[in-house]
Scaffold this active site. Structure first.
Site, PDB file in Angstrom:
ATOM      1  N   ALA A 134      25.930  78.646  51.599  1.00  0.00           N
ATOM      2  CA  ALA A 134      24.869  79.098  52.548  1.00  0.00           C
ATOM      3  C   ALA A 134      24.273  80.378  51.908  1.00  0.00           C
ATOM      4  O   ALA A 134      25.005  81.292  51.392  1.00  0.00           O
ATOM      5  CB  ALA A 134      25.444  79.171  53.951  1.00  0.00           C
ATOM      6  N   SER A 147      21.860  74.204  50.551  1.00  0.00           N
ATOM      7  CA  SER A 147      22.667  74.023  51.664  1.00  0.00           C
ATOM      8  C   SER A 147      21.627  73.998  52.837  1.00  0.00           C
ATOM      9  O   SER A 147      20.614  74.369  52.910  1.00  0.00           O
ATOM     10  CB  SER A 147      23.474  75.310  52.015  1.00  0.00           C
ATOM     11  OG  SER A 147      23.887  75.630  53.237  1.00  0.00           O
ATOM     12  N   TYR A 197      24.682  68.720  57.488  1.00  0.00           N
ATOM     13  CA  TYR A 197      25.607  68.361  58.487  1.00  0.00           C
ATOM     14  C   TYR A 197      25.125  67.416  59.581  1.00  0.00           C
ATOM     15  O   TYR A 197      23.962  67.313  59.756  1.00  0.00           O
ATOM     16  CB  TYR A 197      25.986  69.827  59.028  1.00  0.00           C
ATOM     17  CG  TYR A 197      26.903  70.899  58.149  1.00  0.00           C
ATOM     18  CD1 TYR A 197      28.165  70.581  58.260  1.00  0.00           C
ATOM     19  CD2 TYR A 197      26.052  71.968  57.769  1.00  0.00           C
ATOM     20  CE1 TYR A 197      28.719  71.582  57.193  1.00  0.00           C
ATOM     21  CE2 TYR A 197      26.668  72.848  57.072  1.00  0.00           C
ATOM     22  CZ  TYR A 197      28.034  72.471  56.888  1.00  0.00           C
ATOM     23  OH  TYR A 197      29.015  73.599  56.096  1.00  0.00           O
ATOM     24  N   THR A 230      28.427  66.635  54.531  1.00  0.00           N
ATOM     25  CA  THR A 230      29.615  67.420  54.652  1.00  0.00           C
ATOM     26  C   THR A 230      30.408  66.777  55.967  1.00  0.00           C
ATOM     27  O   THR A 230      30.003  66.805  56.783  1.00  0.00           O
ATOM     28  CB  THR A 230      29.486  68.860  54.553  1.00  0.00           C
ATOM     29  OG1 THR A 230      28.681  69.564  53.665  1.00  0.00           O
ATOM     30  CG2 THR A 230      30.871  69.744  54.905  1.00  0.00           C
ATOM     31  N   ARG A 244      38.876  81.765  59.982  1.00  0.00           N
ATOM     32  CA  ARG A 244      38.588  82.576  58.587  1.00  0.00           C
ATOM     33  C   ARG A 244      39.090  83.861  59.139  1.00  0.00           C
ATOM     34  O   ARG A 244      38.416  84.707  59.478  1.00  0.00           O
ATOM     35  CB  ARG A 244      37.410  82.513  57.925  1.00  0.00           C
ATOM     36  CG  ARG A 244      36.760  81.013  57.695  1.00  0.00           C
ATOM     37  CD  ARG A 244      35.577  80.919  57.328  1.00  0.00           C
ATOM     38  NE  ARG A 244      35.152  79.502  56.946  1.00  0.00           N
ATOM     39  CZ  ARG A 244      34.073  79.036  56.724  1.00  0.00           C
ATOM     40  NH1 ARG A 244      32.944  79.851  56.623  1.00  0.00           N
ATOM     41  NH2 ARG A 244      33.716  77.727  56.416  1.00  0.00           N
ATOM     42  N   LYS A 274      30.905  64.621  51.301  1.00  0.00           N
ATOM     43  CA  LYS A 274      31.621  65.870  50.418  1.00  0.00           C
ATOM     44  C   LYS A 274      32.630  66.246  51.657  1.00  0.00           C
ATOM     45  O   LYS A 274      32.263  66.647  52.776  1.00  0.00           O
ATOM     46  CB  LYS A 274      30.601  67.145  50.318  1.00  0.00           C
ATOM     47  CG  LYS A 274      30.912  68.309  49.976  1.00  0.00           C
ATOM     48  CD  LYS A 274      30.136  69.142  49.612  1.00  0.00           C
ATOM     49  CE  LYS A 274      30.541  70.702  49.201  1.00  0.00           C
ATOM     50  NZ  LYS A 274      31.125  71.567  50.509  1.00  0.00           N
ATOM     51  N   HIS A 295      36.054  72.416  50.815  1.00  0.00           N
ATOM     52  CA  HIS A 295      35.241  73.220  51.061  1.00  0.00           C
ATOM     53  C   HIS A 295      35.704  74.831  50.706  1.00  0.00           C
ATOM     54  O   HIS A 295      35.453  75.788  51.318  1.00  0.00           O
ATOM     55  CB  HIS A 295      35.217  73.425  52.866  1.00  0.00           C
ATOM     56  CG  HIS A 295      33.814  73.612  53.344  1.00  0.00           C
ATOM     57  ND1 HIS A 295      32.967  72.759  54.285  1.00  0.00           N
ATOM     58  CD2 HIS A 295      32.983  74.968  53.666  1.00  0.00           C
ATOM     59  CE1 HIS A 295      32.164  73.344  54.495  1.00  0.00           C
ATOM     60  NE2 HIS A 295      32.043  74.787  54.190  1.00  0.00           N
ATOM     61  N   ARG A 337      37.936  76.784  52.738  1.00  0.00           N
ATOM     62  CA  ARG A 337      37.467  77.479  54.119  1.00  0.00           C
ATOM     63  C   ARG A 337      37.652  76.712  55.398  1.00  0.00           C
ATOM     64  O   ARG A 337      37.323  77.287  56.356  1.00  0.00           O
ATOM     65  CB  ARG A 337      35.815  77.790  53.583  1.00  0.00           C
ATOM     66  CG  ARG A 337      35.862  78.758  52.697  1.00  0.00           C
ATOM     67  CD  ARG A 337      34.233  78.700  52.311  1.00  0.00           C
ATOM     68  NE  ARG A 337      33.266  79.268  52.958  1.00  0.00           N
ATOM     69  CZ  ARG A 337      32.994  80.654  53.008  1.00  0.00           C
ATOM     70  NH1 ARG A 337      33.929  81.569  52.167  1.00  0.00           N
ATOM     71  NH2 ARG A 337      32.058  81.120  53.847  1.00  0.00           N
ATOM     72  N   ASP A 366      35.417  69.685  43.735  1.00  0.00           N
ATOM     73  CA  ASP A 366      35.204  71.059  43.837  1.00  0.00           C
ATOM     74  C   ASP A 366      36.376  71.930  44.329  1.00  0.00           C
ATOM     75  O   ASP A 366      37.235  71.164  45.010  1.00  0.00           O
ATOM     76  CB  ASP A 366      33.851  71.421  44.504  1.00  0.00           C
ATOM     77  CG  ASP A 366      33.783  71.387  45.886  1.00  0.00           C
ATOM     78  OD1 ASP A 366      35.062  71.307  46.529  1.00  0.00           O
ATOM     79  OD2 ASP A 366      32.498  71.390  46.480  1.00  0.00           O
ATOM     80  N   GLY A 367      36.450  73.220  43.997  1.00  0.00           N
ATOM     81  CA  GLY A 367      37.650  74.000  44.699  1.00  0.00           C
ATOM     82  C   GLY A 367      38.324  74.547  43.451  1.00  0.00           C
ATOM     83  O   GLY A 367      38.815  73.950  42.688  1.00  0.00           O
TER      84      GLY A 367
HETATM   85  C1  LIG Z   1      29.961  81.521  50.965  1.00  0.00           C
HETATM   86  C2  LIG Z   1      30.007  80.092  51.054  1.00  0.00           C
HETATM   87  C3  LIG Z   1      29.289  79.464  51.801  1.00  0.00           C
HETATM   88  C4  LIG Z   1      29.188  77.839  51.903  1.00  0.00           C
HETATM   89  N1  LIG Z   1      28.499  77.041  52.582  1.00  0.00           N
HETATM   90  C5  LIG Z   1      28.496  75.849  52.506  1.00  0.00           C
HETATM   91  C6  LIG Z   1      27.731  75.070  53.410  1.00  0.00           C
HETATM   92  O1  LIG Z   1      26.834  75.537  53.805  1.00  0.00           O
HETATM   93  N2  LIG Z   1      27.841  73.636  53.246  1.00  0.00           N
HETATM   94  C7  LIG Z   1      28.677  73.158  52.584  1.00  0.00           C
HETATM   95  O2  LIG Z   1      28.936  71.828  52.803  1.00  0.00           O
HETATM   96  N3  LIG Z   1      29.691  73.739  51.914  1.00  0.00           N
HETATM   97  C8  LIG Z   1      29.712  75.021  51.830  1.00  0.00           C
HETATM   98  N4  LIG Z   1      30.472  75.843  51.055  1.00  0.00           N
HETATM   99  C9  LIG Z   1      31.726  75.197  50.379  1.00  0.00           C
HETATM  100  C10 LIG Z   1      31.178  74.818  48.849  1.00  0.00           C
HETATM  101  O3  LIG Z   1      30.149  73.734  48.907  1.00  0.00           O
HETATM  102  C11 LIG Z   1      32.162  74.455  47.927  1.00  0.00           C
HETATM  103  O4  LIG Z   1      32.910  73.252  48.558  1.00  0.00           O
HETATM  104  C12 LIG Z   1      33.086  75.547  47.516  1.00  0.00           C
HETATM  105  O5  LIG Z   1      32.567  76.697  47.470  1.00  0.00           O
HETATM  106  C13 LIG Z   1      33.813  75.068  46.373  1.00  0.00           C
HETATM  107  O6  LIG Z   1      34.894  76.008  45.846  1.00  0.00           O
HETATM  108  P1  LIG Z   1      34.864  77.043  44.857  1.00  0.00           P
HETATM  109  O7  LIG Z   1      34.017  78.132  45.865  1.00  0.00           O
HETATM  110  O8  LIG Z   1      35.986  77.468  44.665  1.00  0.00           O
HETATM  111  O9  LIG Z   1      34.039  76.497  43.666  1.00  0.00           O
HETATM  112  C14 LIG Z   1      30.506  77.177  51.101  1.00  0.00           C
HETATM  113  C15 LIG Z   1      31.237  77.862  50.298  1.00  0.00           C
HETATM  114  C16 LIG Z   1      31.192  79.399  50.322  1.00  0.00           C
HETATM  115  C17 LIG Z   1      32.097  80.191  49.320  1.00  0.00           C
HETATM  116  C1  LIG Z   2      26.939  79.995  57.009  1.00  0.00           C
HETATM  117  C2  LIG Z   2      28.128  79.043  57.205  1.00  0.00           C
HETATM  118  C3  LIG Z   2      27.658  78.099  58.391  1.00  0.00           C
HETATM  119  C4  LIG Z   2      28.520  78.404  56.114  1.00  0.00           C
HETATM  120  C5  LIG Z   2      29.664  78.570  55.587  1.00  0.00           C
HETATM  121  O1  LIG Z   2      30.428  79.461  55.547  1.00  0.00           O
HETATM  122  C6  LIG Z   2      30.596  77.366  55.147  1.00  0.00           C
HETATM  123  O2  LIG Z   2      30.153  76.244  55.119  1.00  0.00           O
HETATM  124  O3  LIG Z   2      31.591  77.730  54.351  1.00  0.00           O
END
Ligand SMILES: Cc1cc2nc3c(=O)[nH]c(=O)nc-3n(C[C@H](O)[C@H](O)[C@H](O)COP(=O)(O)O)c2cc1C
Ligand SMILES: CC(C)CC(=O)C(=O)O
Length: 359
Positions: free
Chosen positions: A78, A105, A129, A155, A164, A227, A251, A254, A282-283
């Site tokens: 995001a 995103s 989403y 997602t 969190r 995803k 994710h 998260r 990913d991850g």
């Molecule tokens: C700050 C942040 C925002 C994210 N926003 C989204 C999002 O909007 N939609 C989504 O499907 N995943 C989101 N993710 C998850 C990422 O797509 C991804 O799955 C994850 O960051 C992969 O792990 P890594 O950061 O260790 O590479 C977000 C992750 C972070 C760190």
């Molecule tokens: C701005 C949020 C809705 C996105 C986020 O933090 C996430 O998907 O991990």
């Protein structure tokens, strides 16, 4: 010197405010799954082969209807404007210059139309989403198609955002002026995401089932990628619902504190769907060696999330290009030392559990 992705991470921490750093870095609960994602890579080592001509190494691939210079894509994250003034407008040219797909995103601070217009060479994917208001999801898909996107990533791990603790303790609120313009273009007004957690409770649909993925797949000719799959059973269900591929993802740790590392889930998913169905993951991918381990465990490609935000915070487009180039160079280096010259030559025989690290 910015030699590794850890160097970019340390430099980014020095540049971002603490609340933004915590938001980007943190995971659900006490970050246990964030740490697990990283640690899982320590559980595997390479079985390098020698006596093979590695004077020419090709890491390019064709996947989901497009050519990639390496099996690496940018994960949807995001609001890139949290990390750099031009946000995604700075990210897209970096992805294009290295020849890797960029997933925009739903909560992008720039619209997919702006990105397509400003950087026509970029391969853009749109993440969506399944919202309670299905017309918002459908609009994102339609707009992505019209803007020339190459795929839709849906997602499926987010009935709402995870608990969190870092954000809860710090009472994270979106800095003023940071707007989810991509979503706004589908809702018609500025979505109130000052508290992302509260917004997710209002808008994300916890009643999501595989029927919704079938519905989504029917909206578009673009490949739909699920995803957030973490088991073999769900990968099979995603395929049956019409998904062209899955991303094994928690994710970035998260959502569910206690979820296993994605690298640990990957072999089960690959075994369930077989070698001909694309499985991305990913991850915790933080080096080209990590990419190679994931490929050895059956991934077709990997996505990287936080490192791209680190690159953005450090030096905008140049920083993201630096992060992506580092990953590609490290991958080529590791492949050469492993005696592998193409992605096709990478199989499970390339990896072996670290002695003493696994039961
Ligand atoms: C700050 C942040 C925002 C994210 N926003 C989204 C999002 O909007 N939609 C989504 O499907 N995943 C989101 N993710 C998850 C990422 O797509 C991804 O799955 C994850 O960051 C992969 O792990 P890594 O950061 O260790 O590479 C977000 C992750 C972070 C760190
Ligand atoms: C701005 C949020 C809705 C996105 C986020 O933090 C996430 O998907 O991990």
């Amino acid at each position: 010197m910015l030699l590794t992705l850890s160097d970019y991470e340390a430099e980014a921490q020095a540049r971002l405010t603490k609340p933004v750093w915590d938001f980007v870095t943190g995971g659900a609960g006490e970050d246990g799954t964030v740490r697990a994602n990283r640690r899982a890579f320590d559980g595997w080592r390479f079985r390098p082969r020698v006596g093979i001509d590695v004077s020419s190494i090709d890491v390019s691939t064709k996947l989901l209807g497009c050519s990639w210079q390496a099996p690496i894509a940018i994960a949807p994250t995001a609001l890139h404007e949290l990390c750099a003034r031009d946000g995604e407008l700075a990210t897209a040219p970096a992805a294009a210059s290295v020849g890797l797909p960029f997933t925009v995103s739903t909560f992008g601070s720039r619209t997919i139309e702006e990105l397509a217009a400003s950087c026509p060479q970029a391969v853009l994917w749109q993440q969506v989403y399944v919202f309670k208001d299905r017309s918002v999801t459908a609009s994102l898909v339609e707009r992505a198609h019209a803007a020339g996107a190459g795929a839709i990533l849906v997602t499926v791990d987010s009935p709402w955002l995870g608990r969190r603790h870092r954000d809860m303790r710090g009472e994270f609120a979106m800095p003023p002026g940071v707007i989810a313009r991509n979503l706004a273009a589908s809702t018609g007004d500025d979505p109130d995401i000052v508290s992302p957690s509260a917004h997710s409770r209002r808008t994300m649909d916890p009643s999501l089932t595989w029927r919704d993925i079938t519905w989504l797949s029917g909206l578009t000719d673009l490949p739909v990628v699920c995803k957030g799959v973490q088991t073999g059973e769900d990968a099979v269900a995603a395929r049956e619902a019409g998904a062209a591929a899955v991303v094994v993802s928690n994710h970035g740790g998260r959502q569910l504190e206690g979820a296993r590392a994605t690298l640990d889930a990957l072999p089960e998913v690959v075994a369930a769907v077989g070698p001909d169905y694309p499985v991305l993951m990913d991850g915790g991918v933080r080096s080209g060696r990590d990419v190679l381990l994931a490929l050895g465990l059956g991934a077709s490609a990997v996505l990287v999330g936080r490192p791209v935000l680190h690159g953005l915070a450090v030096a905008g487009t140049a920083g993201v290009a630096g992060v992506l180039t580092t990953l590609v160079e490290e991958l080529v280096d590791a492949m050469g030392h492993c005696g592998r010259t193409t992605l096709r030559a990478i199989g499970h025989d390339l990896v072996t559990p670290t002695l003493g690290a696994r039961p």
